[in-house]
Design a protein around this motif. Structure first.
Motif, PDB file in Angstrom:
ATOM      1  N   ILE A 240     -81.866  98.755  36.065  1.00 47.96           N
ATOM      2  CA  ILE A 240     -82.551  97.461  36.044  1.00 47.96           C
ATOM      3  C   ILE A 240     -82.132  96.715  37.313  1.00 47.96           C
ATOM      4  CG2 ILE A 240     -83.047  95.382  34.722  1.00 47.96           C
ATOM      5  CD1 ILE A 240     -83.647  97.978  33.191  1.00 47.96           C
ATOM      6  N   SER A 242     -82.581  93.460  39.802  1.00 48.93           N
ATOM      7  CA  SER A 242     -83.082  92.104  40.057  1.00 48.93           C
ATOM      8  C   SER A 242     -83.206  91.936  41.566  1.00 48.93           C
ATOM      9  CB  SER A 242     -82.125  91.056  39.485  1.00 48.93           C
ATOM     10  OG  SER A 242     -82.045  91.163  38.079  1.00 48.93           O
ATOM     11  N   ILE A 270     -79.623  88.226  32.945  1.00 50.72           N
ATOM     12  CA  ILE A 270     -80.349  89.459  32.615  1.00 50.72           C
ATOM     13  C   ILE A 270     -79.501  90.683  32.940  1.00 50.72           C
ATOM     14  CG2 ILE A 270     -81.570  89.836  34.809  1.00 50.72           C
ATOM     15  CD1 ILE A 270     -83.106  90.136  31.305  1.00 50.72           C
ATOM     16  N   ALA A 274     -78.635  93.459  30.169  1.00 47.86           N
ATOM     17  CA  ALA A 274     -78.973  94.866  30.441  1.00 47.86           C
ATOM     18  C   ALA A 274     -77.757  95.767  30.222  1.00 47.86           C
ATOM     19  CB  ALA A 274     -79.497  95.012  31.862  1.00 47.86           C
ATOM     20  N   LEU A 340     -87.250  93.666  38.712  1.00 47.08           N
ATOM     21  CA  LEU A 340     -87.608  92.282  38.426  1.00 47.08           C
ATOM     22  C   LEU A 340     -87.598  91.520  39.746  1.00 47.08           C
ATOM     23  CD1 LEU A 340     -85.292  91.826  35.308  1.00 47.08           C
ATOM     24  CD2 LEU A 340     -87.757  92.248  35.278  1.00 47.08           C
ATOM     25  N   THR A 430     -87.727  85.786  31.147  1.00 44.58           N
ATOM     26  CA  THR A 430     -87.331  87.070  31.739  1.00 44.58           C
ATOM     27  C   THR A 430     -86.683  87.970  30.693  1.00 44.58           C
ATOM     28  OG1 THR A 430     -86.964  85.950  33.865  1.00 44.58           O
ATOM     29  CG2 THR A 430     -86.039  88.150  33.612  1.00 44.58           C
ATOM     30  N   TYR A 434     -88.069  91.655  29.411  1.00 46.62           N
ATOM     31  CA  TYR A 434     -87.183  92.833  29.417  1.00 46.62           C
ATOM     32  C   TYR A 434     -87.136  93.470  28.025  1.00 46.62           C
ATOM     33  CZ  TYR A 434     -82.737  95.344  29.097  1.00 46.62           C
ATOM     34  OH  TYR A 434     -81.761  96.279  28.838  1.00 46.62           O
ATOM     35  N   LYS A 438     -88.474  97.210  26.947  1.00 46.09           N
ATOM     36  CA  LYS A 438     -87.588  98.169  26.270  1.00 46.09           C
ATOM     37  C   LYS A 438     -88.201  98.619  24.952  1.00 46.09           C
ATOM     38  CE  LYS A 438     -83.644  99.063  26.727  1.00 46.09           C
ATOM     39  NZ  LYS A 438     -82.992 100.299  27.210  1.00 46.09           N
TER      40      LYS A 438
END
Length: 443
Positions: A240, A242, A270, A274, A340, A430, A434, A438
């Protein structure tokens, strides 16, 4: 900051002088006032010198200490505590003038406290930083006076204190706590039903009653002449990333913080979520070049690395180079990842200039473009227009708001996910996106 003197005469003294002068003026009309004024002068002078002797008797009669946190949380209220000990044998009235960092632009800072004899007391105040970096505190100045209150003596403590301001770790802790207590839904974070599978092949095994018929491996079945099925395990540790645009479009302010700082705070949260969902968290920032790279990993030190990198993200006021971003991601991020991208597009033309690079990124990665609603324009749209000028303003504001929605549709047309949000709701929106990705098994 106020001009700091070693001592000062209290306003009460000047008020008394004003009363005496008034009595002298009236004595021209009523002679008895002249005698009263003379008596008051003697009393005031006597009390003044008595106050000076009492306050300035002995040394180090007041001790003070400023208690600071190790670091400030950007965009949040941070507590600063001042502890004062009174060593005088009588009650003192203290005025606290703390030389707080220049970033706060506070020039009338003053706190007042009353402390009993031979006792210690404390007072707390809050500071809300709006930019990352080092904050330098000056002296802690404490002025002590007696009940007479005609003169005050200064005591000075705590030189050269420095506190770094980091991205909003208080917001991070809040979401972590809500996650532990399963209260995320109360704050707008949605729990989304799993409607797909995110599976990684593990092995081929013999069919047993209850296995999903959709997993039958027909080639292996034909070779072995018995039913064989593919066994899968849930995929974990998905990368993931950013990606923060630190160009000039992200310098726009909202409630004291820039869009860049909102993106930084959301990245911190985030990334933590994650990692707790067993994914790998990483980040990078870009403008004229790609910087602050943290490779997506799942390790104990990952959050510390991300926090330190976010602390150093600064805007350079240039127009961001999306072609360089695409080249860097293609070269360095080889595994399919959730990207992201925090940026901002005000018009459809600004999107179209960067759309070829976004489409190219979306071919190899799951790309989510996160950009912002213009809340000031929204307030104009919601207002009722009563003049011709207001009608013009409302039409123009609606045009820009409509273009934002067109940008969402344009991105969707090429399979690019997007989040159009307000800065205030950035983190929650956000997280929801996410969790949705998922749950649908898109990565």
């Amino acid at each position: 900051m106020k001009f700091i003197k070693p001592f000062y005469i209290q306003p009460r003294f000047f008020y008394s002088g004003l009363v005496i002068i008034t009595l002298f003026v009236f004595s021209y009309f009523v002679p008895i006032f002249f005698g009263i004024a003379q008596l008051l002068i003697l009393v005031i002078v006597f009390l003044f010198f008595l106050d000076v002797v009492i306050v300035f008797s002995g040394r180090k009669k007041i001790s003070g200490h400023r208690i600071l946190p190790d670091k400030f949380s950007n965009g949040d209220n941070n507590q600063v505590e001042i502890t004062i000990e009174n060593k005088y044998p009588f009650m003192v009235y203290v005025t606290i003038i703390d030389e707080i960092p220049f970033q706060f632009q506070v020039r009338d800072f003053e706190l007042k406290l009353k402390i009993k004899p031979k006792k210690q007391d404390s007072i707390v105040y809050n500071l809300k930083p709006t930019e990352r970096g080092e904050y330098h505190f000056g002296n802690l100045n404490i002025y002590a006076s007696t009940r007479i209150g005609l003169v005050a003596k200064r005591f000075q403590f705590d030189n050269e204190a420095i506190v770094p301001t980091y991205p909003s770790f208080k917001q991070l802790r809040k979401f972590e706590l809500l996650n532990i207590n399963h209260n995320l839904q109360d704050h707008g974070v949605k729990k989304i039903r799993r409607i797909g599978h995110s599976m990684e092949f593990e092995q081929i095994k013999d069919y047993v009653l209850g296995d999903d018929l959709r997993t039958i491996n027909w080639k292996a079945t034909a070779k072995k002449n018995s039913l064989m099925v593919n066994q899968f395990q849930d995929e974990k540790s998905q990368p993931i990333y950013s990606v923060i645009d630190k160009g000039r479009v992200m310098k726009m302010p909202f409630e004291g913080l820039s869009l860049l700082d909102y993106a930084i705070n959301a990245t911190l949260v985030i990334s933590s979520i994650a990692l707790k969902k067993h994914d790998k968290a990483g980040m990078l920032s870009f403008s004229k070049k790609v910087e602050n790279i943290v490779v997506a990993q799942r390790r104990n030190s990952q959050m510390r690395l991300i926090l330190e990198s976010l602390y150093n993200v600064k805007t350079d006021y240039y127009e961001s180079d999306f072609s360089r971003l695409y080249a860097n991601i293609k070269r360095n991020i080889t595994q399919r990842s959730l990207v992201l991208l925090y940026t901002n597009f005000e018009t459809l033309d600004s999107l179209n200039r960067q759309l070829p690079y976004l489409k190219a990124l979306a071919k190899n990665h799951l790309l989510v473009v996160i950009f912002f609603k213009n809340t000031e324009l929204n307030s104009i749209v919601d207002e009722k227009a009563s003049t011709i000028q207001q009608v013009y303003d409302k039409v123009i504001a609606e045009k820009f708001a409509f273009e934002k929605r067109l940008i969402v549709q344009e991105l969707k047309k090429y399979g690019i996910y997007s989040i159009l949000t307000t800065p205030k709701n950035l983190t929650i929106d956000t997280i929801n996106k996410y969790l949705e990705i998922k749950s649908r098994g898109l990565i």
